[in-house]
Design a protein around this motif. Structure first.
Motif, PDB file in Angstrom:
ATOM      1  N   LEU A   1      19.991  -7.876 -39.783  1.00 20.18           N
ATOM      2  CA  LEU A   1      20.327  -6.497 -39.448  1.00 20.18           C
ATOM      3  C   LEU A   1      19.107  -5.594 -39.394  1.00 20.18           C
ATOM      4  CD1 LEU A   1      22.647  -4.440 -38.961  1.00 20.18           C
ATOM      5  CD2 LEU A   1      22.781  -4.141 -41.444  1.00 20.18           C
ATOM      6  N   ARG A   2      18.014  -6.017 -40.007  1.00 23.02           N
ATOM      7  CA  ARG A   2      16.848  -5.139 -40.110  1.00 23.02           C
ATOM      8  C   ARG A   2      16.274  -4.751 -38.757  1.00 23.02           C
ATOM      9  NH1 ARG A   2      13.313  -7.306 -45.333  1.00 23.02           N
ATOM     10  NH2 ARG A   2      14.978  -6.921 -46.890  1.00 23.02           N
ATOM     11  N   ARG A   3      16.359  -5.643 -37.801  1.00 19.28           N
ATOM     12  CA  ARG A   3      15.811  -5.321 -36.482  1.00 19.28           C
ATOM     13  C   ARG A   3      16.577  -4.178 -35.815  1.00 19.28           C
ATOM     14  NH1 ARG A   3      17.065 -10.167 -32.344  1.00 19.28           N
ATOM     15  NH2 ARG A   3      16.211  -8.555 -30.971  1.00 19.28           N
ATOM     16  N   TRP A   4      17.839  -3.978 -36.284  1.00 16.55           N
ATOM     17  CA  TRP A   4      18.656  -2.920 -35.700  1.00 16.55           C
ATOM     18  C   TRP A   4      18.586  -1.611 -36.474  1.00 16.55           C
ATOM     19  CZ3 TRP A   4      20.110  -4.199 -31.031  1.00 16.55           C
ATOM     20  CH2 TRP A   4      20.330  -5.541 -30.730  1.00 16.55           C
ATOM     21  N   MET A   5      17.966  -1.636 -37.648  1.00 17.11           N
ATOM     22  CA  MET A   5      17.944  -0.428 -38.468  1.00 17.11           C
ATOM     23  C   MET A   5      17.259   0.762 -37.805  1.00 17.11           C
ATOM     24  SD  MET A   5      19.855  -0.856 -40.950  1.00 17.11           S
ATOM     25  CE  MET A   5      19.520   0.747 -41.655  1.00 17.11           C
ATOM     26  N   PRO A   6      16.155   0.587 -37.088  1.00 15.03           N
ATOM     27  CA  PRO A   6      15.584   1.749 -36.390  1.00 15.03           C
ATOM     28  C   PRO A   6      16.565   2.377 -35.403  1.00 15.03           C
ATOM     29  CG  PRO A   6      13.973  -0.012 -36.509  1.00 15.03           C
ATOM     30  CD  PRO A   6      15.262  -0.584 -36.991  1.00 15.03           C
ATOM     31  N   TRP A   7      17.340   1.536 -34.717  1.00 12.46           N
ATOM     32  CA  TRP A   7      18.315   2.070 -33.766  1.00 12.46           C
ATOM     33  C   TRP A   7      19.444   2.793 -34.494  1.00 12.46           C
ATOM     34  CZ3 TRP A   7      16.969   2.078 -28.803  1.00 12.46           C
ATOM     35  CH2 TRP A   7      16.009   1.149 -28.380  1.00 12.46           C
ATOM     36  N   LEU A   8      19.906   2.225 -35.608  1.00 13.15           N
ATOM     37  CA  LEU A   8      20.953   2.877 -36.388  1.00 13.15           C
ATOM     38  C   LEU A   8      20.463   4.205 -36.959  1.00 13.15           C
ATOM     39  CD1 LEU A   8      22.492  -0.157 -38.332  1.00 13.15           C
ATOM     40  CD2 LEU A   8      23.514   1.130 -36.436  1.00 13.15           C
ATOM     41  N   THR A   9      19.203   4.213 -37.403  1.00 14.44           N
ATOM     42  CA  THR A   9      18.627   5.453 -37.940  1.00 14.44           C
ATOM     43  C   THR A   9      18.585   6.533 -36.866  1.00 14.44           C
ATOM     44  OG1 THR A   9      17.258   4.214 -39.514  1.00 14.44           O
ATOM     45  CG2 THR A   9      16.571   6.462 -38.978  1.00 14.44           C
ATOM     46  N   ALA A  10      18.112   6.170 -35.677  1.00 22.04           N
ATOM     47  CA  ALA A  10      18.058   7.129 -34.576  1.00 22.04           C
ATOM     48  C   ALA A  10      19.458   7.609 -34.204  1.00 22.04           C
ATOM     49  CB  ALA A  10      17.375   6.492 -33.369  1.00 22.04           C
ATOM     50  N   LEU A  11      20.443   6.710 -34.268  1.00 19.82           N
ATOM     51  CA  LEU A  11      21.819   7.086 -33.946  1.00 19.82           C
ATOM     52  C   LEU A  11      22.364   8.080 -34.969  1.00 19.82           C
ATOM     53  CD1 LEU A  11      24.413   6.742 -32.293  1.00 19.82           C
ATOM     54  CD2 LEU A  11      24.978   4.776 -33.745  1.00 19.82           C
ATOM     55  N   PHE A  12      22.153   7.798 -36.271  1.00 17.80           N
ATOM     56  CA  PHE A  12      22.607   8.711 -37.308  1.00 17.80           C
ATOM     57  C   PHE A  12      21.958  10.088 -37.142  1.00 17.80           C
ATOM     58  CE2 PHE A  12      23.652   4.973 -40.242  1.00 17.80           C
ATOM     59  CZ  PHE A  12      25.010   5.117 -40.032  1.00 17.80           C
ATOM     60  N   ALA A  13      20.661  10.099 -36.857  1.00 18.46           N
ATOM     61  CA  ALA A  13      19.957  11.371 -36.691  1.00 18.46           C
ATOM     62  C   ALA A  13      20.518  12.142 -35.500  1.00 18.46           C
ATOM     63  CB  ALA A  13      18.463  11.122 -36.507  1.00 18.46           C
ATOM     64  N   ALA A  14      20.792  11.446 -34.402  1.00 14.56           N
ATOM     65  CA  ALA A  14      21.344  12.108 -33.212  1.00 14.56           C
ATOM     66  C   ALA A  14      22.714  12.699 -33.496  1.00 14.56           C
ATOM     67  CB  ALA A  14      21.422  11.105 -32.060  1.00 14.56           C
ATOM     68  N   VAL A  15      23.537  11.972 -34.258  1.00 18.97           N
ATOM     69  CA  VAL A  15      24.868  12.476 -34.600  1.00 18.97           C
ATOM     70  C   VAL A  15      24.771  13.742 -35.445  1.00 18.97           C
ATOM     71  CG1 VAL A  15      26.950  11.979 -35.927  1.00 18.97           C
ATOM     72  CG2 VAL A  15      26.028  10.255 -34.375  1.00 18.97           C
TER      73      VAL A  15
END
Length: 487
Positions: A265-279
Protein backbone atom coordinates in the motif's frame (compact mmCIF):
# COMPACT_ATOMS: atom_id res chain seq x y z
CA UNK A 1 23.89 22.12 12.89
CA UNK A 2 24.22 25.51 11.23
CA UNK A 3 26.68 27.69 9.38
CA UNK A 4 29.22 30.01 10.88
CA UNK A 5 29.77 33.33 9.16
CA UNK A 6 28.46 34.32 5.73
CA UNK A 7 27.84 32.25 2.65
CA UNK A 8 29.45 34.06 -0.27
CA UNK A 9 28.43 31.34 -2.71
CA UNK A 10 24.82 30.92 -1.53
CA UNK A 11 23.40 31.60 -5.03
CA UNK A 12 25.07 28.38 -6.18
CA UNK A 13 22.88 26.44 -3.78
CA UNK A 14 20.32 25.81 -6.48
CA UNK A 15 22.76 23.49 -8.22
CA UNK A 16 24.97 22.51 -5.28
CA UNK A 17 27.82 20.91 -7.23
CA UNK A 18 30.03 18.55 -5.25
CA UNK A 19 32.87 20.37 -3.49
CA UNK A 20 35.21 18.09 -1.59
CA UNK A 21 38.48 19.50 -2.85
CA UNK A 22 39.01 22.28 -0.29
CA UNK A 23 39.93 20.12 2.68
CA UNK A 24 37.02 21.46 4.74
CA UNK A 25 35.23 19.31 7.27
CA UNK A 26 31.59 19.40 8.21
CA UNK A 27 31.38 19.92 11.97
CA UNK A 28 28.29 19.27 14.05
CA UNK A 29 27.79 21.76 16.88
CA UNK A 30 24.95 21.53 19.42
CA UNK A 31 25.84 24.71 21.31
CA UNK A 32 22.88 26.85 22.40
CA UNK A 33 20.51 23.93 21.85
CA UNK A 34 18.82 24.42 25.24
CA UNK A 35 18.59 28.20 24.86
CA UNK A 36 16.85 27.84 21.51
CA UNK A 37 14.47 25.23 22.93
CA UNK A 38 13.74 27.54 25.87
CA UNK A 39 12.86 30.34 23.45
CA UNK A 40 10.28 28.16 21.73
CA UNK A 41 8.95 26.91 25.08
CA UNK A 42 8.52 30.50 26.29
CA UNK A 43 6.71 31.33 23.06
CA UNK A 44 4.32 28.39 23.51
CA UNK A 45 3.57 29.31 27.14
CA UNK A 46 3.00 32.98 26.30
CA UNK A 47 0.41 32.04 23.68
CA UNK A 48 -1.25 29.19 25.57
CA UNK A 49 -1.53 30.35 29.19
CA UNK A 50 -3.48 33.55 30.03
CA UNK A 51 -1.22 36.20 31.51
CA UNK A 52 -1.12 35.96 35.29
CA UNK A 53 -3.69 33.11 35.16
CA UNK A 54 -6.29 35.88 34.87
CA UNK A 55 -9.13 33.92 33.29
CA UNK A 56 -11.69 36.59 34.09
CA UNK A 57 -9.92 38.96 31.69
CA UNK A 58 -10.81 36.68 28.79
CA UNK A 59 -14.34 38.06 28.78
CA UNK A 60 -13.46 41.74 28.96
CA UNK A 61 -13.48 44.19 26.09
CA UNK A 62 -9.71 44.52 26.19
CA UNK A 63 -9.00 40.96 25.10
CA UNK A 64 -7.16 39.80 23.14
CA UNK A 65 -5.43 43.07 22.29
CA UNK A 66 -4.25 44.01 25.74
CA UNK A 67 -0.96 43.11 27.37
CA UNK A 68 1.07 44.26 30.33
CA UNK A 69 4.51 45.83 30.14
CA UNK A 70 5.99 42.51 31.29
CA UNK A 71 4.24 40.66 28.47
CA UNK A 72 5.48 43.15 25.89
CA UNK A 73 9.00 42.85 27.26
CA UNK A 74 8.83 39.06 26.94
CA UNK A 75 7.75 39.28 23.30
CA UNK A 76 10.42 41.84 22.48
CA UNK A 77 13.05 39.69 24.20
CA UNK A 78 12.12 36.74 22.00
CA UNK A 79 12.33 38.96 18.93
CA UNK A 80 15.74 40.24 20.02
CA UNK A 81 17.16 36.77 20.66
CA UNK A 82 15.73 35.44 17.41
CA UNK A 83 17.21 38.35 15.48
CA UNK A 84 20.62 37.78 17.10
CA UNK A 85 20.68 34.14 15.99
CA UNK A 86 19.44 35.12 12.54
CA UNK A 87 22.27 37.63 12.09
CA UNK A 88 24.81 35.18 13.49
CA UNK A 89 23.76 32.59 10.92
CA UNK A 90 22.95 35.08 8.18
CA UNK A 91 24.49 33.05 5.38
CA UNK A 92 22.56 29.90 6.17
CA UNK A 93 19.41 31.91 6.87
CA UNK A 94 19.52 33.43 3.40
CA UNK A 95 20.08 30.01 1.89
CA UNK A 96 17.19 28.55 3.91
CA UNK A 97 14.81 31.28 2.78
CA UNK A 98 15.30 30.02 -0.77
CA UNK A 99 13.82 26.69 0.36
CA UNK A 100 10.97 28.22 2.35
CA UNK A 101 7.37 27.66 1.43
CA UNK A 102 6.99 30.79 -0.74
CA UNK A 103 3.41 31.31 0.36
CA UNK A 104 4.49 31.63 3.99
CA UNK A 105 6.62 34.59 2.95
CA UNK A 106 3.75 35.90 0.82
CA UNK A 107 1.48 35.79 3.87
CA UNK A 108 3.95 37.85 5.91
CA UNK A 109 4.25 40.44 3.14
CA UNK A 110 0.49 40.65 2.68
CA UNK A 111 -0.18 40.86 6.42
CA UNK A 112 2.35 43.68 6.82
CA UNK A 113 0.90 45.52 3.84
CA UNK A 114 -2.62 45.17 5.27
CA UNK A 115 -1.66 47.70 7.95
CA UNK A 116 -2.17 50.32 5.24
CA UNK A 117 -5.86 49.53 4.75
CA UNK A 118 -6.70 47.85 8.07
CA UNK A 119 -9.89 48.89 9.87
CA UNK A 120 -7.77 48.75 13.06
CA UNK A 121 -4.15 49.43 11.99
CA UNK A 122 -2.88 49.48 15.57
CA UNK A 123 -4.21 45.97 16.18
CA UNK A 124 -2.77 44.70 12.89
CA UNK A 125 0.62 46.09 13.86
CA UNK A 126 0.49 44.30 17.22
CA UNK A 127 -0.34 41.07 15.45
CA UNK A 128 2.71 41.51 13.24
CA UNK A 129 4.91 41.75 16.33
CA UNK A 130 3.75 38.26 17.26
CA UNK A 131 4.27 37.03 13.70
CA UNK A 132 7.85 38.30 13.86
CA UNK A 133 8.46 36.59 17.20
CA UNK A 134 7.12 33.26 15.95
CA UNK A 135 9.10 33.30 12.71
CA UNK A 136 12.32 34.39 14.39
CA UNK A 137 12.09 31.82 17.19
CA UNK A 138 11.31 28.83 14.99
CA UNK A 139 13.79 30.09 12.41
CA UNK A 140 16.54 30.20 15.01
CA UNK A 141 15.54 26.70 16.11
CA UNK A 142 16.38 25.27 12.68
CA UNK A 143 19.44 27.44 12.02
CA UNK A 144 21.44 26.35 15.07
CA UNK A 145 21.92 22.89 16.63
CA UNK A 146 19.80 21.34 13.90
CA UNK A 147 19.09 17.64 13.52
CA UNK A 148 16.24 15.83 11.70
CA UNK A 149 14.17 15.21 14.88
CA UNK A 150 14.60 18.72 16.25
CA UNK A 151 10.98 19.71 15.60
CA UNK A 152 9.36 17.12 17.86
CA UNK A 153 12.17 17.05 20.40
CA UNK A 154 11.57 20.74 21.09
CA UNK A 155 7.77 20.84 20.95
CA UNK A 156 6.80 17.47 22.46
CA UNK A 157 8.20 18.23 25.96
CA UNK A 158 6.48 21.60 26.32
CA UNK A 159 3.16 20.31 24.98
CA UNK A 160 3.34 17.39 27.43
CA UNK A 161 4.29 19.68 30.31
CA UNK A 162 1.27 21.89 29.61
CA UNK A 163 -1.02 18.85 29.50
CA UNK A 164 0.31 17.49 32.80
CA UNK A 165 0.11 20.99 34.25
CA UNK A 166 -3.50 21.27 33.10
CA UNK A 167 -4.45 18.09 34.95
CA UNK A 168 -2.72 19.26 38.13
CA UNK A 169 -4.17 22.75 37.76
CA UNK A 170 -7.65 21.29 37.42
CA UNK A 171 -7.24 19.29 40.61
CA UNK A 172 -5.76 22.18 42.58
CA UNK A 173 -7.82 25.10 41.21
CA UNK A 174 -10.99 23.71 39.64
CA UNK A 175 -12.68 27.12 39.74
CA UNK A 176 -10.06 28.36 37.26
CA UNK A 177 -9.35 25.24 35.22
CA UNK A 178 -12.97 24.16 34.66
CA UNK A 179 -15.57 26.24 32.85
CA UNK A 180 -18.20 27.65 35.18
CA UNK A 181 -20.48 28.92 32.42
CA UNK A 182 -24.03 27.61 32.37
CA UNK A 183 -24.14 26.89 28.63
CA UNK A 184 -24.50 23.16 28.00
CA UNK A 185 -21.45 22.95 25.73
CA UNK A 186 -19.21 24.60 28.37
CA UNK A 187 -20.58 23.57 31.74
CA UNK A 188 -18.10 21.27 33.47
CA UNK A 189 -15.67 21.17 30.54
CA UNK A 190 -11.98 21.50 31.40
CA UNK A 191 -9.81 24.21 29.92
CA UNK A 192 -6.80 23.45 32.11
CA UNK A 193 -4.04 26.02 31.73
CA UNK A 194 -5.44 27.23 28.41
CA UNK A 195 -8.13 29.84 27.84
CA UNK A 196 -10.90 27.56 26.54
CA UNK A 197 -11.96 23.93 26.35
CA UNK A 198 -11.33 23.91 22.60
CA UNK A 199 -7.80 25.20 23.19
CA UNK A 200 -7.15 22.37 25.64
CA UNK A 201 -8.63 19.95 23.12
CA UNK A 202 -6.26 21.20 20.41
CA UNK A 203 -3.30 20.98 22.79
CA UNK A 204 -4.27 17.41 23.72
CA UNK A 205 -4.68 16.47 20.07
CA UNK A 206 -1.18 17.73 19.30
CA UNK A 207 0.22 15.86 22.30
CA UNK A 208 -1.43 12.64 21.15
CA UNK A 209 0.03 13.05 17.66
CA UNK A 210 3.53 13.67 19.01
CA UNK A 211 3.47 10.66 21.34
CA UNK A 212 1.84 8.31 18.83
CA UNK A 213 4.48 9.27 16.30
CA UNK A 214 7.24 8.84 18.89
CA UNK A 215 6.03 5.31 19.57
CA UNK A 216 5.58 4.36 15.93
CA UNK A 217 8.93 5.85 14.90
CA UNK A 218 10.65 4.32 17.96
CA UNK A 219 11.98 7.73 18.94
CA UNK A 220 11.31 6.78 22.55
CA UNK A 221 10.59 3.67 24.58
CA UNK A 222 7.12 2.18 24.59
CA UNK A 223 6.28 3.02 28.21
CA UNK A 224 6.97 6.78 27.97
CA UNK A 225 5.06 6.88 24.68
CA UNK A 226 2.06 5.17 26.26
CA UNK A 227 2.24 7.46 29.29
CA UNK A 228 2.39 10.59 27.18
CA UNK A 229 -0.48 9.40 25.00
CA UNK A 230 -2.54 8.58 28.11
CA UNK A 231 -2.08 12.11 29.48
CA UNK A 232 -3.14 13.55 26.11
CA UNK A 233 -6.24 11.33 25.93
CA UNK A 234 -7.23 12.27 29.49
CA UNK A 235 -7.08 15.99 28.65
CA UNK A 236 -8.88 15.36 25.37
CA UNK A 237 -11.79 13.67 27.12
CA UNK A 238 -11.95 16.22 29.94
CA UNK A 239 -12.06 19.09 27.47
CA UNK A 240 -15.18 17.64 25.86
CA UNK A 241 -14.18 19.28 22.59
CA UNK A 242 -16.00 17.36 19.87
CA UNK A 243 -13.89 19.05 17.19
CA UNK A 244 -10.67 17.90 18.87
CA UNK A 245 -12.03 14.36 19.31
CA UNK A 246 -12.92 14.04 15.63
CA UNK A 247 -9.65 15.62 14.56
CA UNK A 248 -7.64 13.30 16.81
CA UNK A 249 -9.37 10.19 15.49
CA UNK A 250 -8.90 11.20 11.86
CA UNK A 251 -5.29 12.29 12.23
CA UNK A 252 -4.16 9.30 14.30
CA UNK A 253 -5.70 6.85 11.84
CA UNK A 254 -3.97 8.64 9.00
CA UNK A 255 -0.65 8.64 10.89
CA UNK A 256 -0.98 4.89 11.47
CA UNK A 257 -1.59 4.39 7.75
CA UNK A 258 1.51 6.38 6.88
CA UNK A 259 3.76 4.69 9.42
CA UNK A 260 2.46 1.11 9.46
CA UNK A 261 0.78 0.52 6.12
CA UNK A 262 1.63 -2.74 4.30
CA UNK A 263 4.45 -2.44 1.79
CA UNK A 264 2.03 -3.03 -1.06
CA UNK A 265 0.00 0.00 0.00
CA UNK A 266 2.93 2.35 0.54
CA UNK A 267 3.32 3.12 -3.14
CA UNK A 268 -0.23 4.48 -3.08
CA UNK A 269 0.13 6.59 0.05
CA UNK A 270 1.27 9.75 -1.78
CA UNK A 271 -1.84 9.52 -3.95
CA UNK A 272 -4.09 8.94 -0.94
CA UNK A 273 -2.46 11.88 0.84
CA UNK A 274 -3.06 14.16 -2.14
CA UNK A 275 -6.66 12.93 -2.34
CA UNK A 276 -7.32 13.63 1.36
CA UNK A 277 -5.80 17.10 1.02
CA UNK A 278 -7.94 17.86 -2.05
CA UNK A 279 -11.09 16.76 -0.23
CA UNK A 280 -10.31 19.00 2.74
CA UNK A 281 -9.71 22.00 0.49
CA UNK A 282 -12.97 21.25 -1.31
CA UNK A 283 -14.75 21.31 2.05
CA UNK A 284 -13.22 24.67 2.85
CA UNK A 285 -14.48 26.09 -0.45
CA UNK A 286 -17.91 24.62 0.28
CA UNK A 287 -18.02 26.47 3.61
CA UNK A 288 -17.23 29.73 1.83
CA UNK A 289 -19.96 29.08 -0.77
CA UNK A 290 -17.52 29.97 -3.54
CA UNK A 291 -18.74 27.19 -5.84
CA UNK A 292 -22.53 26.91 -6.21
CA UNK A 293 -23.85 23.55 -5.05
CA UNK A 294 -20.59 22.54 -3.40
CA UNK A 295 -22.08 23.08 0.05
CA UNK A 296 -23.65 19.62 -0.22
CA UNK A 297 -20.20 18.36 0.80
CA UNK A 298 -20.80 19.75 4.29
CA UNK A 299 -23.46 17.15 5.07
CA UNK A 300 -20.98 14.35 5.91
CA UNK A 301 -19.17 16.65 8.36
CA UNK A 302 -22.33 17.20 10.35
CA UNK A 303 -22.85 13.45 10.46
CA UNK A 304 -19.27 12.76 11.60
CA UNK A 305 -19.14 15.47 14.25
CA UNK A 306 -22.57 14.73 15.63
CA UNK A 307 -23.46 18.42 15.45
CA UNK A 308 -26.81 19.59 14.15
CA UNK A 309 -27.19 21.19 10.74
CA UNK A 310 -26.44 24.62 12.19
CA UNK A 311 -23.04 23.47 13.52
CA UNK A 312 -24.18 24.61 16.98
CA UNK A 313 -24.65 28.16 15.80
CA UNK A 314 -21.54 28.31 13.65
CA UNK A 315 -23.37 28.87 10.37
CA UNK A 316 -24.98 32.01 11.82
CA UNK A 317 -21.52 33.25 12.76
CA UNK A 318 -20.21 32.41 9.30
CA UNK A 319 -23.08 34.26 7.62
CA UNK A 320 -22.30 37.48 9.50
CA UNK A 321 -18.56 37.22 8.76
CA UNK A 322 -19.21 36.47 5.08
CA UNK A 323 -21.30 39.65 4.87
CA UNK A 324 -18.30 41.51 6.28
CA UNK A 325 -16.05 39.85 3.67
CA UNK A 326 -18.24 41.25 0.90
CA UNK A 327 -17.36 44.76 2.05
CA UNK A 328 -13.68 44.17 1.23
CA UNK A 329 -13.54 41.05 -0.96
CA UNK A 330 -10.02 41.29 -2.37
CA UNK A 331 -7.74 42.61 0.38
CA UNK A 332 -9.82 42.14 3.53
CA UNK A 333 -10.16 44.41 6.52
CA UNK A 334 -6.62 43.98 7.83
CA UNK A 335 -4.80 41.12 9.51
CA UNK A 336 -6.35 40.43 12.93
CA UNK A 337 -8.37 43.65 12.82
CA UNK A 338 -11.91 42.24 13.08
CA UNK A 339 -11.99 40.21 16.29
CA UNK A 340 -10.92 42.87 18.80
CA UNK A 341 -13.58 42.21 21.44
CA UNK A 342 -17.27 42.98 21.99
CA UNK A 343 -16.66 46.70 21.64
CA UNK A 344 -19.71 48.71 20.70
CA UNK A 345 -19.23 50.38 17.33
CA UNK A 346 -16.71 47.83 16.05
CA UNK A 347 -17.72 45.58 13.11
CA UNK A 348 -17.54 42.47 15.33
CA UNK A 349 -20.17 43.92 17.65
CA UNK A 350 -22.69 42.84 15.04
CA UNK A 351 -22.37 39.38 16.62
CA UNK A 352 -23.67 40.70 19.94
CA UNK A 353 -26.49 42.58 18.26
CA UNK A 354 -27.72 39.66 16.18
CA UNK A 355 -26.64 36.59 18.15
CA UNK A 356 -26.61 38.02 21.71
CA UNK A 357 -23.10 36.71 22.37
CA UNK A 358 -19.55 37.33 21.21
CA UNK A 359 -17.92 34.19 19.72
CA UNK A 360 -14.37 35.63 19.63
CA UNK A 361 -13.64 34.15 16.19
CA UNK A 362 -15.41 33.05 13.04
CA UNK A 363 -14.98 29.40 14.07
CA UNK A 364 -13.54 28.66 10.65
CA UNK A 365 -9.93 29.36 9.76
CA UNK A 366 -10.62 29.77 6.06
CA UNK A 367 -13.39 32.31 6.58
CA UNK A 368 -11.34 34.37 9.05
CA UNK A 369 -8.39 34.51 6.65
CA UNK A 370 -10.72 35.70 3.87
CA UNK A 371 -12.12 38.32 6.26
CA UNK A 372 -8.66 39.52 7.31
CA UNK A 373 -6.80 39.37 4.00
CA UNK A 374 -9.53 38.98 1.38
CA UNK A 375 -9.61 36.67 -1.60
CA UNK A 376 -5.89 37.23 -2.16
CA UNK A 377 -5.17 36.10 1.37
CA UNK A 378 -7.32 33.00 0.90
CA UNK A 379 -5.38 32.12 -2.26
CA UNK A 380 -2.13 32.59 -0.34
CA UNK A 381 -3.40 30.24 2.38
CA UNK A 382 -4.45 27.58 -0.12
CA UNK A 383 -1.10 27.89 -1.89
CA UNK A 384 0.69 27.53 1.45
CA UNK A 385 -1.18 24.32 2.21
CA UNK A 386 -0.64 22.83 -1.25
CA UNK A 387 3.10 23.53 -1.15
CA UNK A 388 3.35 22.13 2.39
CA UNK A 389 1.80 18.85 1.27
CA UNK A 390 4.00 18.77 -1.84
CA UNK A 391 7.14 19.29 0.26
CA UNK A 392 6.01 16.55 2.66
CA UNK A 393 5.62 14.14 -0.24
CA UNK A 394 9.09 15.11 -1.41
CA UNK A 395 10.52 14.44 2.05
CA UNK A 396 8.68 11.12 2.23
CA UNK A 397 11.13 9.73 -0.32
CA UNK A 398 13.98 10.69 2.03
CA UNK A 399 12.65 10.34 5.58
CA UNK A 400 9.26 8.65 5.66
CA UNK A 401 8.79 8.88 9.43
CA UNK A 402 9.47 12.61 9.63
CA UNK A 403 7.34 13.36 6.58
CA UNK A 404 4.48 11.44 8.21
CA UNK A 405 4.65 13.71 11.26
CA UNK A 406 4.58 16.89 9.18
CA UNK A 407 1.63 15.52 7.19
CA UNK A 408 -0.19 14.59 10.40
CA UNK A 409 0.25 18.14 11.68
CA UNK A 410 -1.15 19.44 8.40
CA UNK A 411 -4.23 17.23 8.52
CA UNK A 412 -4.82 18.03 12.18
CA UNK A 413 -4.79 21.72 11.32
CA UNK A 414 -6.87 21.35 8.15
CA UNK A 415 -9.66 19.42 9.88
CA UNK A 416 -9.57 21.60 13.00
CA UNK A 417 -9.94 24.78 10.96
CA UNK A 418 -13.25 23.65 9.55
CA UNK A 419 -14.85 24.67 12.85
CA UNK A 420 -12.08 26.63 14.64
CA UNK A 421 -10.01 29.62 13.52
CA UNK A 422 -6.35 28.68 13.78
CA UNK A 423 -4.84 29.22 10.35
CA UNK A 424 -2.08 31.82 10.62
CA UNK A 425 -3.68 33.07 13.85
CA UNK A 426 -1.03 34.41 16.22
CA UNK A 427 -3.30 34.07 19.24
CA UNK A 428 -3.27 30.27 18.98
CA UNK A 429 -0.67 27.56 19.59
CA UNK A 430 -1.49 26.11 16.18
CA UNK A 431 0.30 29.01 14.47
CA UNK A 432 3.52 28.15 16.32
CA UNK A 433 3.29 24.42 15.61
CA UNK A 434 2.36 24.75 11.93
CA UNK A 435 5.01 27.40 11.28
CA UNK A 436 7.64 25.29 13.06
CA UNK A 437 6.61 22.28 10.98
CA UNK A 438 6.81 24.28 7.75
CA UNK A 439 10.22 25.78 8.54
CA UNK A 440 11.60 22.44 9.79
CA UNK A 441 10.36 20.80 6.60
CA UNK A 442 12.26 23.34 4.50
CA UNK A 443 15.39 22.81 6.61
CA UNK A 444 15.15 19.02 6.19
CA UNK A 445 14.94 19.30 2.41
CA UNK A 446 17.86 21.74 2.31
CA UNK A 447 19.90 19.51 4.61
CA UNK A 448 19.36 16.49 2.37
CA UNK A 449 20.48 18.44 -0.68
CA UNK A 450 23.57 19.75 1.08
CA UNK A 451 24.58 16.37 2.46
CA UNK A 452 24.14 14.86 -0.97
CA UNK A 453 26.66 17.35 -2.30
CA UNK A 454 29.10 17.61 0.61
CA UNK A 455 28.63 14.46 2.69
CA UNK A 456 27.52 14.06 6.29
CA UNK A 457 29.02 16.26 9.01
CA UNK A 458 31.16 14.72 11.70
CA UNK A 459 31.01 15.34 15.42
CA UNK A 460 33.52 17.69 16.99
CA UNK A 461 35.27 17.04 20.28
CA UNK A 462 34.76 19.43 23.15
CA UNK A 463 36.76 22.62 22.90
CA UNK A 464 37.52 22.30 19.19
CA UNK A 465 35.09 24.92 17.93
CA UNK A 466 36.29 28.14 16.42
CA UNK A 467 34.40 30.35 14.01
CA UNK A 468 36.16 30.87 10.71
CA UNK A 469 35.42 32.62 7.41
CA UNK A 470 33.51 30.40 5.03
CA UNK A 471 35.53 31.16 1.93
CA UNK A 472 37.04 27.71 2.13
CA UNK A 473 33.93 25.93 3.39
CA UNK A 474 31.09 24.58 1.28
CA UNK A 475 27.73 26.15 2.16
CA UNK A 476 25.65 23.83 4.28
CA UNK A 477 25.09 22.58 7.78
CA UNK A 478 28.47 23.56 9.27
CA UNK A 479 28.65 25.72 12.32
CA UNK A 480 32.41 25.87 12.91
CA UNK A 481 35.69 24.36 11.88
CA UNK A 482 38.07 22.49 14.16
CA UNK A 483 41.23 24.13 15.44
CA UNK A 484 43.78 24.10 12.67
CA UNK A 485 41.08 23.77 10.03
CA UNK A 486 40.69 25.98 6.97
CA UNK A 487 40.56 29.71 7.59
Amino acid sequence: MAVSGNLPHAPAAAGLPPAHDDGASWIRDDRFSWLLAAMVWALVVLITVPEGFDYSALTTNDMPTSGSAVSRLQWLTLIGLGTAFLLWRGGLAWLLVRWFNPFLLAFVILAVASTLWSIEPGITLRRMIRVAAILLCVGAMVLVAWHPRRFQQVLRPIVTALLVGSLLFGLAFPHLAIHSESAAELAGAWRGLTNHKNSLGTLACLGLIFWLHAGLARDTRRLPALGGAAVAVACLLLSRSSTALVTSAFTCIFLLMLMRSPKGLRRWMPWLTALFAAVLLAYSLAVLRLVPGLEVLLTPITAITGKDLTFTGRTEIWAIVIEQIRLHPWLGGGYGAYWIGPIQGSPAYEMVRLLYFYPGSGHNGYIDIANDLGGIGLLVLLGYLVVHVAQCLQLMKIDRGQAALYLAIFFQQAVNNLSESHWLNVTTLSMVVMTAASVSLSRALLEHRLQGAFGRPRSAEAGEYRSVPLRALPPGSLIAAPTGGPR
